[in-house]
Design a protein around this motif. Structure first.
Motif, PDB file in Angstrom:
ATOM      1  N   LYS A   1       0.816  -1.226   0.000  1.00  0.00           N
ATOM      2  CA  LYS A   1       0.000   0.000   0.000  1.00  0.00           C
ATOM      3  C   LYS A   1       0.844   1.268   0.000  1.00  0.00           C
ATOM      4  O   LYS A   1       0.328   2.355  -0.223  1.00  0.00           O
ATOM      5  CB  LYS A   1      -0.980  -0.011   1.172  1.00  0.00           C
ATOM      6  CG  LYS A   1      -2.085  -1.026   0.931  1.00  0.00           C
ATOM      7  CD  LYS A   1      -3.272  -0.851   1.852  1.00  0.00           C
ATOM      8  CE  LYS A   1      -4.328  -1.910   1.555  1.00  0.00           C
ATOM      9  NZ  LYS A   1      -4.947  -2.441   2.763  1.00  0.00           N
ATOM     10  N   GLY A   2       2.157   1.103   0.280  1.00  0.00           N
ATOM     11  CA  GLY A   2       3.047   2.254   0.210  1.00  0.00           C
ATOM     12  C   GLY A   2       2.734   3.306   1.259  1.00  0.00           C
ATOM     13  O   GLY A   2       1.964   3.066   2.195  1.00  0.00           O
ATOM     14  N   ASN A   3       3.346   4.468   1.084  1.00  0.00           N
ATOM     15  CA  ASN A   3       3.110   5.602   1.992  1.00  0.00           C
ATOM     16  C   ASN A   3       3.501   6.868   1.243  1.00  0.00           C
ATOM     17  O   ASN A   3       3.698   6.836   0.029  1.00  0.00           O
ATOM     18  CB  ASN A   3       3.903   5.416   3.289  1.00  0.00           C
ATOM     19  CG  ASN A   3       5.385   5.181   3.023  1.00  0.00           C
ATOM     20  OD1 ASN A   3       5.962   5.783   2.124  1.00  0.00           O
ATOM     21  ND2 ASN A   3       5.997   4.295   3.784  1.00  0.00           N
ATOM     22  N   ALA A   4       3.638   7.974   1.956  1.00  0.00           N
ATOM     23  CA  ALA A   4       3.909   9.240   1.265  1.00  0.00           C
ATOM     24  C   ALA A   4       5.223   9.196   0.473  1.00  0.00           C
ATOM     25  O   ALA A   4       5.354   9.864  -0.544  1.00  0.00           O
ATOM     26  CB  ALA A   4       3.927  10.384   2.276  1.00  0.00           C
ATOM     27  N   ARG A   5       6.196   8.402   0.909  1.00  0.00           N
ATOM     28  CA  ARG A   5       7.489   8.369   0.219  1.00  0.00           C
ATOM     29  C   ARG A   5       7.542   7.318  -0.877  1.00  0.00           C
ATOM     30  O   ARG A   5       8.177   7.517  -1.903  1.00  0.00           O
ATOM     31  CB  ARG A   5       8.606   8.073   1.225  1.00  0.00           C
ATOM     32  CG  ARG A   5       9.109   9.317   1.926  1.00  0.00           C
ATOM     33  CD  ARG A   5      10.304   9.006   2.808  1.00  0.00           C
ATOM     34  NE  ARG A   5      11.502   8.643   2.070  1.00  0.00           N
ATOM     35  CZ  ARG A   5      12.526   7.998   2.619  1.00  0.00           C
ATOM     36  NH1 ARG A   5      12.468   7.611   3.874  1.00  0.00           N
ATOM     37  NH2 ARG A   5      13.596   7.743   1.900  1.00  0.00           N
ATOM     38  N   PHE A   6       6.930   6.176  -0.621  1.00  0.00           N
ATOM     39  CA  PHE A   6       7.024   5.062  -1.565  1.00  0.00           C
ATOM     40  C   PHE A   6       5.652   4.743  -2.128  1.00  0.00           C
ATOM     41  O   PHE A   6       4.717   4.501  -1.379  1.00  0.00           O
ATOM     42  CB  PHE A   6       7.633   3.849  -0.850  1.00  0.00           C
ATOM     43  CG  PHE A   6       8.922   4.183  -0.160  1.00  0.00           C
ATOM     44  CD1 PHE A   6      10.002   4.633  -0.898  1.00  0.00           C
ATOM     45  CD2 PHE A   6       9.037   4.100   1.213  1.00  0.00           C
ATOM     46  CE1 PHE A   6      11.195   4.975  -0.273  1.00  0.00           C
ATOM     47  CE2 PHE A   6      10.230   4.444   1.850  1.00  0.00           C
ATOM     48  CZ  PHE A   6      11.311   4.885   1.108  1.00  0.00           C
ATOM     49  N   PRO A   7       5.515   4.748  -3.451  1.00  0.00           N
ATOM     50  CA  PRO A   7       4.170   4.631  -4.034  1.00  0.00           C
ATOM     51  C   PRO A   7       3.492   3.287  -3.790  1.00  0.00           C
ATOM     52  O   PRO A   7       4.158   2.268  -3.622  1.00  0.00           O
ATOM     53  CB  PRO A   7       4.424   4.845  -5.532  1.00  0.00           C
ATOM     54  CG  PRO A   7       5.863   4.535  -5.743  1.00  0.00           C
ATOM     55  CD  PRO A   7       6.550   4.904  -4.466  1.00  0.00           C
ATOM     56  N   ARG A   8       2.184   3.356  -3.798  1.00  0.00           N
ATOM     57  CA  ARG A   8       1.358   2.156  -3.734  1.00  0.00           C
ATOM     58  C   ARG A   8       1.624   1.312  -4.977  1.00  0.00           C
ATOM     59  O   ARG A   8       1.693   1.832  -6.100  1.00  0.00           O
ATOM     60  CB  ARG A   8      -0.114   2.602  -3.733  1.00  0.00           C
ATOM     61  CG  ARG A   8      -1.099   1.461  -3.770  1.00  0.00           C
ATOM     62  CD  ARG A   8      -2.538   1.954  -3.988  1.00  0.00           C
ATOM     63  NE  ARG A   8      -3.391   0.777  -4.071  1.00  0.00           N
ATOM     64  CZ  ARG A   8      -3.996   0.244  -3.021  1.00  0.00           C
ATOM     65  NH1 ARG A   8      -3.913   0.797  -1.846  1.00  0.00           N
ATOM     66  NH2 ARG A   8      -4.719  -0.859  -3.151  1.00  0.00           N
ATOM     67  N   LEU A   9       1.754  -0.011  -4.780  1.00  0.00           N
ATOM     68  CA  LEU A   9       1.887  -0.931  -5.918  1.00  0.00           C
ATOM     69  C   LEU A   9       0.702  -1.889  -5.960  1.00  0.00           C
ATOM     70  O   LEU A   9       0.358  -2.431  -7.015  1.00  0.00           O
ATOM     71  CB  LEU A   9       3.178  -1.771  -5.789  1.00  0.00           C
ATOM     72  CG  LEU A   9       4.524  -1.033  -5.648  1.00  0.00           C
ATOM     73  CD1 LEU A   9       5.650  -2.051  -5.474  1.00  0.00           C
ATOM     74  CD2 LEU A   9       4.798  -0.139  -6.850  1.00  0.00           C
ATOM     75  N   ALA A  10       0.069  -2.115  -4.798  1.00  0.00           N
ATOM     76  CA  ALA A  10      -0.958  -3.140  -4.629  1.00  0.00           C
ATOM     77  C   ALA A  10      -2.048  -3.081  -5.699  1.00  0.00           C
ATOM     78  O   ALA A  10      -2.599  -2.013  -5.961  1.00  0.00           O
ATOM     79  CB  ALA A  10      -1.590  -3.014  -3.247  1.00  0.00           C
ATOM     80  N   GLY A  11      -2.349  -4.239  -6.292  1.00  0.00           N
ATOM     81  CA  GLY A  11      -3.472  -4.355  -7.220  1.00  0.00           C
ATOM     82  C   GLY A  11      -3.220  -3.766  -8.596  1.00  0.00           C
ATOM     83  O   GLY A  11      -4.118  -3.735  -9.434  1.00  0.00           O
ATOM     84  N   GLN A  12      -1.995  -3.305  -8.847  1.00  0.00           N
ATOM     85  CA  GLN A  12      -1.701  -2.679 -10.150  1.00  0.00           C
ATOM     86  C   GLN A  12      -1.675  -3.747 -11.256  1.00  0.00           C
ATOM     87  O   GLN A  12      -1.360  -4.905 -11.011  1.00  0.00           O
ATOM     88  CB  GLN A  12      -0.351  -1.942 -10.068  1.00  0.00           C
ATOM     89  CG  GLN A  12      -0.020  -1.059 -11.251  1.00  0.00           C
ATOM     90  CD  GLN A  12      -1.079  -0.003 -11.535  1.00  0.00           C
ATOM     91  OE1 GLN A  12      -2.042  -0.250 -12.264  1.00  0.00           O
ATOM     92  NE2 GLN A  12      -0.931   1.172 -10.929  1.00  0.00           N
ATOM     93  N   HIS A  13      -2.013  -3.328 -12.470  1.00  0.00           N
ATOM     94  CA  HIS A  13      -2.000  -4.237 -13.621  1.00  0.00           C
ATOM     95  C   HIS A  13      -0.586  -4.771 -13.879  1.00  0.00           C
ATOM     96  O   HIS A  13       0.386  -4.000 -13.874  1.00  0.00           O
ATOM     97  CB  HIS A  13      -2.442  -3.500 -14.887  1.00  0.00           C
ATOM     98  CG  HIS A  13      -3.835  -2.966 -14.835  1.00  0.00           C
ATOM     99  ND1 HIS A  13      -4.943  -3.758 -14.678  1.00  0.00           N
ATOM    100  CD2 HIS A  13      -4.311  -1.698 -14.932  1.00  0.00           C
ATOM    101  CE1 HIS A  13      -6.035  -3.012 -14.683  1.00  0.00           C
ATOM    102  NE2 HIS A  13      -5.682  -1.751 -14.833  1.00  0.00           N
ATOM    103  N   GLN A  14      -0.490  -6.073 -14.182  1.00  0.00           N
ATOM    104  CA  GLN A  14       0.797  -6.713 -14.467  1.00  0.00           C
ATOM    105  C   GLN A  14       1.564  -5.994 -15.580  1.00  0.00           C
ATOM    106  O   GLN A  14       2.750  -5.701 -15.452  1.00  0.00           O
ATOM    107  CB  GLN A  14       0.578  -8.175 -14.916  1.00  0.00           C
ATOM    108  CG  GLN A  14       0.211  -9.145 -13.813  1.00  0.00           C
ATOM    109  CD  GLN A  14      -1.294  -9.242 -13.581  1.00  0.00           C
ATOM    110  OE1 GLN A  14      -2.050  -8.302 -13.820  1.00  0.00           O
ATOM    111  NE2 GLN A  14      -1.735 -10.382 -13.064  1.00  0.00           N
TER     112      GLN A  14
END
Ligand code: HEC
Ligand code: HEC
Length: 197
Positions: free
Chosen positions: A141-154
């Motif tokens: 899910k990331g945070n303010a510094r590191f982006p969310r990756l969860a559920g992103q298209h392959q």
């Protein structure tokens, strides 16, 4: 009919008094006409080459829009579009998409995802690939510094890892190093695992 000269100052002062909710409607109008064909009105794109934007940190989204405009990140679709958007609208667009509810992704190959999980959690000490979870969090899910990756298209995730590797995306020296150290097979496994987070 009252002259336009009388009416114009009145309309102008009305525009200045527009509440924030109407300005949000303005962002939605823009999204509908310019962005939604690829990213969806709710930020959940259906074509896997177009990233989901829903649930991503607003500051992160802003930085990426600026990177496309500056050319430190290049893409055939986005680079052309961004040239038509006024930079003063970037914040509004990021503020619109970020808080949308992210739709879950779908794992297409469970065996591949299992391989990806090990890499995501532990990295690869032989080739110096760091654990993704260390920055992007175990749940992606990331945070303010590191982006969310969860559920992103392959397909999108895979392209980003390749673009960091090739230098087409030069937005972060650390991710460039990560990209360079990953093999294509490792990237595929990671993209599969990330889609299911
Ligand atoms: C023709 C399709 C298309 C349109 C229209 C479009 N985009 Fe994109 N967008 C893409 C693609 C494809 C990418 C991935 C680019 C890459 O691989 O670097 C992307 C990437 C992005 C990213 C980076 C996401 C991330 O996770 O790093 C943001 C932010 C973004 N778009 C916002 C917008 C906004 C805001 C608009 C409307 C002003 C818009 N896009 C219009 C196709 C499109
Ligand atoms: C030391 C921290 C760190 C580690 C470890 C790390 N990342 Fe990242 N990652 C980042 C940062 C910071 C960004 C945003 C960079 C930018 O602005 O381009 C990012 C961006 C990304 C993106 C682009 C997201 C998007 O929406 O476009 C992907 C994909 C990604 N990382 C995957 C991974 C994978 C897979 C691993 C493990 C092999 C990993 N990262 C390890 C910090 C890290």
């Amino acid at each position: 009919m009252p002259g336009l000269r009388v009416l114009t100052p009145f309309l102008l002062s009305l525009a200045l008094l527009l509440p924030a909710s109407l300005r949000a409607a303005d962002a939605q109008e823009m999204v509908k006409t310019v962005c939604a064909a690829c990213h969806g009105v709710d930020g959940n794109s259906t074509d896997p080459v177009n990233p989901k934007l829903a649930g991503m940190d607003q500051e992160y989204l802003m930085r990426q829009l600026k990177a496309f405009a500056a050319g430190t990140r290049r893409d055939d679709a986005m680079s052309g579009i961004i040239a038509t958007v006024d930079t003063s609208d970037f914040a509004k667009l990021a503020a619109y998409y970020g808080p949308q509810k992210p739709a879950p992704g779908k794992v297409l190959d469970a065996q591949l995802a299992t391989k990806g999980r090990t890499l995501y959690e532990d990295g690869n000490t032989d080739s110096g690939v760091p654990a993704c979870a260390g920055c992007h969090q175990s749940d992606g899910k990331g945070n303010a510094r590191f982006p969310r990756l969860a559920g992103q298209h392959q397909a999108y995730t895979l392209k980003q890892l390749a673009d960091y590797k090739s230098g087409r995306r030069a937005t972060d020296p650390l991710m460039t190093t990560v990209g360079k150290r990953l093999t294509t097979d490792e990237s595929k496994a990671l993209a599969e695992y990330i889609a299911g987070l």
